[in-house]
Every structure is written in structure tokens, then in C-alpha cells.
Design an enzyme around this catalytic site. Structure first.
Site, short mmCIF file in Angstrom:
data_model
loop_
_atom_site.label_atom_id
_atom_site.label_comp_id
_atom_site.label_asym_id
_atom_site.label_seq_id
_atom_site.Cartn_x
_atom_site.Cartn_y
_atom_site.Cartn_z
N ASN A 107 49.17 -59.20 -21.87
CA ASN A 107 47.99 -60.06 -21.92
C ASN A 107 47.97 -61.01 -23.12
OD1 ASN A 107 47.61 -57.82 -23.57
ND2 ASN A 107 45.42 -57.66 -23.18
N SER A 123 47.87 -49.09 -22.72
CA SER A 123 46.86 -48.16 -22.24
C SER A 123 46.90 -46.84 -22.99
CB SER A 123 47.06 -47.89 -20.75
OG SER A 123 48.21 -47.09 -20.53
N GLU A 133 48.00 -48.81 -30.63
CA GLU A 133 46.83 -49.65 -30.38
C GLU A 133 46.54 -49.55 -28.89
OE1 GLU A 133 44.44 -52.05 -29.10
OE2 GLU A 133 45.99 -53.57 -29.33
N CYS A 187 41.73 -55.69 -24.83
CA CYS A 187 41.39 -54.32 -25.22
C CYS A 187 40.08 -54.24 -26.01
CB CYS A 187 42.52 -53.70 -26.04
SG CYS A 187 42.97 -54.64 -27.51
N GLU A 205 37.53 -47.88 -18.64
CA GLU A 205 37.67 -49.27 -19.07
C GLU A 205 37.92 -50.17 -17.86
OE1 GLU A 205 40.30 -51.91 -22.28
OE2 GLU A 205 41.12 -50.03 -21.48
N GLU A 207 47.37 -52.60 -37.57
CA GLU A 207 48.18 -53.80 -37.54
C GLU A 207 47.44 -54.90 -38.29
OE1 GLU A 207 50.86 -53.61 -33.56
OE2 GLU A 207 48.83 -54.38 -33.27
#
Length: 340
Positions: A16, A93, A114, A148, A245, A322
Site C-alpha cells: 500500500n 497484517s 509494524e 494501517c 480491521e 521506525e
């Protein structure tokens, strides 16, 4: 005490944000002195390849950054099991992240994970509704909701609930959807037929549980994977969309009255990546920042990702950071040297 490169990094980037997420992993690794093996998403291979080619053109020695493709499970199992690899960085995921973390545990290898989220948005009765609606429309439907940190569960104070729902629905209803190469469009398609199926399942389940669809709720045409921006209200807590989600262009809205009640619901899920609130009270903002069990909090903003600040979640949204100095430190090992 010294800081040394942790070693070879195996990095796994999603589709993405194919440039940004790859850069988030490659840049700090190189800055720390680590070489990288990056596995881009099979849906978006060209962007990371172009990024690595640009690094080579700039003079980066061959072999410092390496790109691999293939069946994700085979590639990840092989790389993580290799004694050469000392650190894993993954964005994706929660389910896949858990699997990779188990593989990494066999070699006690450092990980940055993440993972997914299900971000709450709390609209208090003193919120600037113009600001809340405009920003919610912009960020809810960015990348067709496939982000996310995407705002998904909206909790709106009873005093402003009806006004917010109407204005948010009106804005979503008029949002131009279509080919992203057309500058007039503000939202493109979802990524694949799986996301269309997921939208049908989650929205249909919510309606069966009594949710009200104010706009959207269905596919656009039968070509491509375009889905109407969707606003729902009165969404029961036990419906799937309030627990899974959605990763798509749908917002679920519920009412609240008491601070403690809304914070309990905001923190109810096992995810803890991002959370947001809109209020003009500094006292309320401070209380929200302390109460939300997330790694990232936005007050009157959804812009929580900048290069100089740390990015990461808690609970099942992952661990490690990050970006920022903290992101660089993840690629360094600390060594204490004592002299007699």
C-alpha cells in the site's frame, strides 16, 4: 560504550505504500551500517526496484541492498532461518507478523513489527466540526481506507453526533471516486477482489446487527474494484466491523456521553497502533493522550507520521519503532567495553 551495526537485515514491505515503507527500512539500515535484503510485495514490485536502482546509480556498492521476489512464505522462512540474517523488519497484517515473529524467535533475532490497527476517533462535544469533518473525509478515504493507521471506529459525543454524521455522510457521498490517474478523483479502487468481498461481508454483517448505512455500502459498477465511500452509525459492538480491521473505505460511528466509557471502548480491542481525538480543551487532550493505549495519538489531526518522529504500535499492533532516532537505534547493537 559503542554502537555497532546489528548485521544483515531481512525487510518485508507491503503493497500500500511501496516506496515509503521500503525507504523506512532501507534508509536506517544503511545509516547504521547494515546491509539489507528486502522482499517487496508481489503486487507492487517496480517501485522498490526503482528505489534500489536509484541507490546504485548514486554510488551504493552492489550487494549492500538486495531485492528478492517469490512466494512470500517460502522467502520469509528461508531468510529468517538463515544465520546470516540478524534482524527482521516487517510491515503487514497482525496474523503474518505473529508467524514471522515465531520464526525469528527460533534464532532469537531482533524484530521490528509494524502490524495492523483499528484506530478509534473520539469527537468531543467541543470539537470544531468543520475541522473534524474535513480531516475525517480526507484521511478516512485516503488510499481507499487501506492504511494501517486509518481512522475506522468513530465515537461521537451525543451532543454533536447527528450533525457530525450528516456532514460526514454528505462529504463522503460527493467524494469523486475513479481512476487515480485522473486528478479530479479523490479516491481510487480497493486493491483486489478480496477487499470487495470483505466490504460486502463486514457491511452486510453490521446491517444484520442493526447498523444504519447513511451513504455507500455497495460496489460501484462491475469493472475494477471501486467501492462507494461508506458511512454507518449505530453499529453494535459485537458486529464484525467493530472487531476486525476493515482496511477499506468504511467508517463506523457510535455515540458516547462519558469520557471513561468511550476510553474503555476505544481501548477494548487487542490493537494499539493509532488513536485520534478532536477537542478544543487542552485538559481533555491531555487526558486522551494519557488514556489511549496506542503507540500514536493525534489530537485534532490525523497527520501522525513524519520522518523525524518514531512510528510504531503496542499490543497486537506490533513492537519496535521506525523513523526518528528511535528507528535508527533499532539497527544498532550496544556494546560496553571495560578496561582494567
Amino acid at each position: 560504550m559503542t554502537k555497532e551495526p546489528v548485521g544483515v537485515v531481512a525487510a518485508f514491505a507491503p503493497w500500500n505504500f511501496p516506496a515509503m515503507t521500503a525507504a523506512r527500512k532501507i534508509a536506517p539500515a544503511l545509516a547504521a551500517g547494515c546491509s539489507v535484503i528486502i522482499k517487496p510485495a508481489e503486487e507492487t514490485p517496480a517501485t522498490p526496484l526503482a528505489l534500489v536502482k536509484a541507490l546504485e546509480d548514486a554510488g551504493l556498492p552492489k550487494g549492500v541492498v538486495n531485492v528478492v521476489f517469490g512466494e512470500p512464505s517460502e522467502v520469509s522462512s528461508h531468510l529468517i532461518a538463515s544465520p546470516i540474517v540478524r534482524k527482521i523488519s516487517f510491515t503487514g497484517s497482525t496474523a503474518v507478523g505473529k508467524h514471522l515473529a515465531k520464526l525469528a524467535a527460533e534464532g532469537v533475532k531482533r524484530c521490528t513489527m509494524e502490524l495492523g490497527g483499528h484506530a478509534p476517533v473520539i469527537i468531543f462535544d467541543d470539537a470544531d466540526l468543520d475541522q473534524a469533518v474535513n480531516l475525517s473525509t480526507m484521511f478516512k478515504f485516503r488510499n481507499a481506507g487501506q492504511v494501517c493507521t486509518n481512522p475506522t471506529r468513530f465515537f461521537v459525543h451525543d451532543a454533536v453526533h447527528d450533525a457530525f454524521v450528516k456532514r460526514f455522510s454528505d462529504a463522503a457521498r460527493t467524494l469523486p471516486v475513479g481512476n487515480g490517474l485522473d486528478a479530479n478523483n479523490k479516491m481510487g479502487p480497493v486493491a483486489n477482489p478480496r477487499r470487495v468481498d470483505a466490504m460486502e461481508e463486514l457491511i452486510g454483517d453490521a446491517q444484520k446487527h442493526g447498523a444504519k448505512v447513511h451513504t455507500g455500502g455497495e460496489r460501484i459498477g462491475n469493472e475494477g474494484y471501486f467501492w462507494k465511500p461508506t458511512i454507518m452509525s449505530e453499529v453494535p459492538t459485537d458486529s464484525k466491523i467493530m472487531n476486525i480491521e476493515p482496511f477499506g473505505p468504511v467508517a463506523a460511528i457510535n455515540r458516547f456521553n462519558r469520557f471513561d466509557d468511550v476510553m474503555e471502548e476505544a481501548n477494548r480491542l487487542p490493537y494499539g497502533l493509532a488513536g485520534y481525538a478532536f477537542t478544543q480543551s487542552s485538559k481533555t487532550a491531555t487526558s486522551v493522550g494519557a488514556a489511549l493505549d496506542t503507540g500514536l495519538v493525534g489530537i485534532n489531526t490525523f497527520a501522525i507520521t513524519v520522518p523525524e518522529t518514531p512510528f510504531g504500535g503496542v499490543k497486537e499492533s506490533g513492537y519496535g519503532l521506525e523513523s526518528g532516532a528511535e528507528g535508527l537505534d533499532a539497527y544498532l547493537a550496544t556494546k560496553f567495553i571495560a578496561h582494567a
